[in-house]
Motif scaffolding. Structure first.
Motif, PDB file in Angstrom:
ATOM      1  N   SER A  76       0.855  -1.176   0.000  1.00 23.16           N
ATOM      2  CA  SER A  76       0.000   0.000   0.000  1.00 23.16           C
ATOM      3  C   SER A  76       0.891   1.226   0.000  1.00 23.16           C
ATOM      4  O   SER A  76       2.007   1.197   0.491  1.00 23.16           O
ATOM      5  CB  SER A  76      -0.912   0.006   1.232  1.00 23.16           C
ATOM      6  N   THR A  77       0.377   2.322  -0.540  1.00 23.87           N
ATOM      7  CA  THR A  77       1.166   3.561  -0.560  1.00 23.87           C
ATOM      8  C   THR A  77       1.083   4.306   0.761  1.00 23.87           C
ATOM      9  O   THR A  77       1.728   5.316   0.938  1.00 23.87           O
ATOM     10  CB  THR A  77       0.669   4.493  -1.686  1.00 23.87           C
ATOM     11  N   SER A  78       0.294   3.806   1.716  1.00 22.97           N
ATOM     12  CA  SER A  78       0.106   4.504   2.980  1.00 22.97           C
ATOM     13  C   SER A  78       0.954   3.930   4.099  1.00 22.97           C
ATOM     14  O   SER A  78       0.685   4.162   5.263  1.00 22.97           O
ATOM     15  CB  SER A  78      -1.373   4.451   3.384  1.00 22.97           C
ATOM     16  N   GLY A  79       2.006   3.152   3.784  1.00 25.18           N
ATOM     17  CA  GLY A  79       2.872   2.601   4.800  1.00 25.18           C
ATOM     18  C   GLY A  79       2.378   1.303   5.394  1.00 25.18           C
ATOM     19  O   GLY A  79       2.874   0.863   6.421  1.00 25.18           O
ATOM     20  N   PHE A  80       1.388   0.644   4.750  1.00 28.51           N
ATOM     21  CA  PHE A  80       0.876  -0.638   5.214  1.00 28.51           C
ATOM     22  C   PHE A  80       1.083  -1.679   4.117  1.00 28.51           C
ATOM     23  O   PHE A  80       1.118  -1.359   2.923  1.00 28.51           O
ATOM     24  CB  PHE A  80      -0.624  -0.559   5.533  1.00 28.51           C
ATOM     25  N   VAL A  81       1.219  -2.928   4.535  1.00 29.78           N
ATOM     26  CA  VAL A  81       1.167  -4.045   3.603  1.00 29.78           C
ATOM     27  C   VAL A  81       0.229  -5.080   4.194  1.00 29.78           C
ATOM     28  O   VAL A  81       0.045  -5.165   5.413  1.00 29.78           O
ATOM     29  CB  VAL A  81       2.564  -4.675   3.358  1.00 29.78           C
ATOM     30  N   SER A  82      -0.357  -5.856   3.320  1.00 30.74           N
ATOM     31  CA  SER A  82      -1.220  -6.951   3.754  1.00 30.74           C
ATOM     32  C   SER A  82      -0.497  -8.257   3.441  1.00 30.74           C
ATOM     33  O   SER A  82      -0.172  -8.537   2.294  1.00 30.74           O
ATOM     34  CB  SER A  82      -2.571  -6.902   3.027  1.00 30.74           C
ATOM     35  N   ILE A 119      -3.057 -10.350   7.230  1.00 32.74           N
ATOM     36  CA  ILE A 119      -2.575  -9.557   8.356  1.00 32.74           C
ATOM     37  C   ILE A 119      -2.104  -8.193   7.850  1.00 32.74           C
ATOM     38  O   ILE A 119      -1.189  -8.115   7.027  1.00 32.74           O
ATOM     39  CB  ILE A 119      -1.413 -10.266   9.065  1.00 32.74           C
ATOM     40  N   PRO A 120      -2.710  -7.099   8.332  1.00 37.49           N
ATOM     41  CA  PRO A 120      -2.178  -5.769   7.989  1.00 37.49           C
ATOM     42  C   PRO A 120      -0.947  -5.477   8.834  1.00 37.49           C
ATOM     43  O   PRO A 120      -0.975  -5.597  10.052  1.00 37.49           O
ATOM     44  CB  PRO A 120      -3.341  -4.826   8.343  1.00 37.49           C
ATOM     45  N   ALA A 121       0.128  -5.111   8.187  1.00 40.23           N
ATOM     46  CA  ALA A 121       1.375  -4.836   8.907  1.00 40.23           C
ATOM     47  C   ALA A 121       1.872  -3.447   8.536  1.00 40.23           C
ATOM     48  O   ALA A 121       1.868  -3.063   7.367  1.00 40.23           O
ATOM     49  CB  ALA A 121       2.437  -5.879   8.565  1.00 40.23           C
ATOM     50  N   VAL A 122       2.303  -2.706   9.527  1.00 44.16           N
ATOM     51  CA  VAL A 122       2.851  -1.362   9.301  1.00 44.16           C
ATOM     52  C   VAL A 122       4.310  -1.487   8.886  1.00 44.16           C
ATOM     53  O   VAL A 122       5.076  -2.240   9.487  1.00 44.16           O
ATOM     54  CB  VAL A 122       2.755  -0.517  10.581  1.00 44.16           C
ATOM     55  N   VAL A 123       4.699  -0.740   7.840  1.00 40.18           N
ATOM     56  CA  VAL A 123       6.095  -0.712   7.397  1.00 40.18           C
ATOM     57  C   VAL A 123       6.490   0.745   7.185  1.00 40.18           C
ATOM     58  O   VAL A 123       5.651   1.630   7.131  1.00 40.18           O
ATOM     59  CB  VAL A 123       6.299  -1.518   6.093  1.00 40.18           C
TER      60      VAL A 123
END
Length: 419
Positions: free
Chosen positions: A63-69, A128-132
C-alpha cells in the motif's frame, strides 16, 4: 475469527525504520499458536508463547500509505491434536540477515478451536495488515503452490475489462500490418507466449481498429512510465546507469547531511552562516595573517624591558606611599631601636621642644635627619660628637644618647620616616 491489530515487536519496529533508508524487508512466514500473552507486552515478544505451526506466505499486497497486507492459508489436514488458536505472529528479516518476530497479536479469550484432522475439514485464509516504513522496499517469500483466493482477489479479477477477439480478427489485423511485420506464431495465436527477441517486431494493440509495430528495443527506450512504477534500489555509492529510486535518493541525502544540526543542513543555511561570502576562505586567511604570531606574543610577554617585575612594581608602589609619623619616649638607655616594619629611605627625629638642640648649656643634640649610610651626629664639638644619635637600620632606625646626657630621660620625641 478476529484478532486485535498486530503490534510491532522491538525488532519489527527497527526493521520498519530501516526500509526508510532503502534497505529491503522480506516477510518470511506466519506463525500461529495457543499460548497466553502473560505479563509481557507485544513489543517485548521475540517468539510466540507456544507455537503450533508455521504458515507459508501466499501473497503480499503493498500500500502507498505505509501498510502491507500479508496473506497465507492453512488447513487442519495432518493436524494430530486440536488446539485453541490464540496467537498470531509474522516473521520477517532484512536482506542477508536472520528472521525475527516482526509483529504479534493475541486473541486471548476470543480464541477459536481448530479441530484435529478427520473430524471436519478446516481451511483458513489469514490476512494480516502490517505497518512498514516504506512499502516499496518490502517483499515476501511467496509459496506459489498455494491456491486459496479471497473474495477480494475474485472481485479484482472480475473488474478487469475483457475484450473478445477471435483468431480470424487477429489474423486480419496482422495481415493488414504488412508482410514480415508479425512473427508467424503470433498470427496463429491470440497471445504470443514465445521469447521476446530484441529487434523482432511485436504487435501492441493501441485500440480496437489499429495495430502498431514496435521492436523490443523501441519499447525499452520509448516507453513513458506513469502511475507508481517501482524499481530495485541500488546500493549506496552506485554510479551506474541504474534507476535512482526515491529510497536511494533519500539515503544519499541523509548521508550528505550526516549529523549536521537542523539550522545548518542546507546549502542556503550554510551560505548564510558564512555571511554569503564567496571568498570566505580568503577572508579568514587575511584576518589570521593580521594577527600576531604566538612566538612574538611569548617573546613580548617575557621582555623585561617592556614589562616591570613584581619587585619593581612593589618598589614603585612603595614610593607612592605616604611617610609615617610617630613618637617615642626617652628611657635613658644608651641606645634603642625604633621598629617601623620597613627600612626607611630617610628619618627625621625632632627634640621635645620641636628643635634639634637640647640639653642646656652643653647644647647636645638628640635629633636630626638620617639617610642610608649617612646617620645624624650631635652638634656638640666634644668627643661625644663622634657618636651617631640617629641612624637607619633594617626594619626601622636606631637612636642613641651621649654619655653625660640627663635631658633625654622620659622625654617624648617626634619622627617622620619616608619609605
Amino acid at each position: 475469527m478476529s484478532f486485535p491489530a498486530p503490534k510491532f515487536t522491538t525488532g519489527g519496529r527497527e526493521m520498519a525504520l530501516r526500509t526508510l533508508v532503502g534497505e529491503k524487508l522480506i516477510f518470511t512466514q506466519i506463525a500461529i499458536g495457543d499460548g497466553q500473552l502473560g505479563s509481557l507486552p507485544p513489543a517485548a515478544m521475540t517468539e510466540l508463547a507456544h507455537e503450533i505451526l508455521r504458515v507459508d506466505i501466499s501473497k503480499i499486497q503493498n500500500s502507498t500509505s505505509g501498510f502491507v497486507s500479508v496473506r497465507g492459508s492453512f488447513t487442519n489436514a495432518g493436524l494430530q491434536t486440536g488446539f485453541y488458536w490464540r496467537e498470531l505472529g509474522v516473521y520477517a528479516k532484512m536482506e542477508g540477515e536472520s528472521e525475527q518476530l516482526y509483529c504479534y497479536s493475541n486473541a486471548q479469550e476470543l480464541a477459536e478451536f481448530i479441530a484435529a484432522a478427520g473430524s471436519e475439514i478446516i481451511e483458513k485464509v489469514i490476512s494480516i495488515p502490517a505497518v512498514v516504513g516504506d512499502a516499496e522496499n518490502v517483499t515476501a517469500v511467496i509459496d506459489e503452490s498455494l491456491v486459496f483466493a479471497t473474495q477480494e482477489d475474485l472481485t479484482a479479477k472480475a473488474d478487469k475489462t475483457l475484450v473478445n477477439v477471435t483468431n480470424e480478427d487477429f489474423k486480419a489485423k496482422a495481415d493488414a500490418a504488412g508482410a514480415g511485420g508479425v512473427p508467424p506464431e503470433m498470427a496463429a495465436r491470440l497471445v504470443y507466449s514465445g521469447p521476446a527477441v530484441p529487434g523482432t517486431p511485436i504487435v501492441i494493440p493501441q485500440d480496437a481498429d489499429t495495430l502498431e509495430h514496435k521492436t523490443l528495443a523501441q519499447i525499452l527506450t520509448d516507453t513513458a512510465l506513469t502511475g507508481s512504477p517501482t524499481a530495485p534500489t541500488p546500493a549506496q555509492g552506485d554510479s551506474s546507469a541504474l534507476i535512482a529510486t526515491t529510497a536511494f535518493v533519500s539515503a544519499a541525502i541523509i548521508r550528505l547531511i550526516g549529523s549536521a544540526p537542523g539550522a545548518l543542513d542546507t546549502l542556503e543555511e550554510l551560505a548564510a552562516a558564512l555571511g554569503n561570502d564567496a571568498n570566505f576562505a580568503a577572508t579568514v586567511t587575511n584576518l589570521i595573517a593580521g594577527k600576531a604570531a604566538q612566538a612574538d606574543l611569548t617573546a613580548h610577554i617575557a621582555d623585561a624591558v617592556k614589562h616591570i617585575t613584581a619587585a619593581e612594581r612593589a618598589a614603585w608602589n612603595a614610593k607612592a606611599s605616604a611617610p609615617v609619623f610617630g613618637t617615642y619616649t626617652g628611657n635613658d638607655a644608651a641606645s634603642r631601636l625604633i621598629s617601623l616594619g620597613f627600612t626607611p629611605k630617610a628619618v627625621l627625629v625632632e627634640c621635645p621642644a620641636g628643635g634639634r638642640v637640647a640639653g642646656g648649656y652643653s647644647a647636645e643634640s638628640y635629633g636630626g635627619l638620617a639617610l642610608p649610610n649617612a646617620p645624624a651626629y650631635p652638634a656638640f664639638s666634644g668627643d661625644n660628637s663622634k657618636k651617631p644619635i640617629v641612624e637607619i637600620t633594617s626594619g626601622g632606625f636606631k637612636v642613641s644618647y651621649t654619655a653625660n646626657d640627663s635631658y633625654g630621660m622620659y622625654n617624648p620625641y617626634r619622627y617622620i620616616a619616608w619609605r
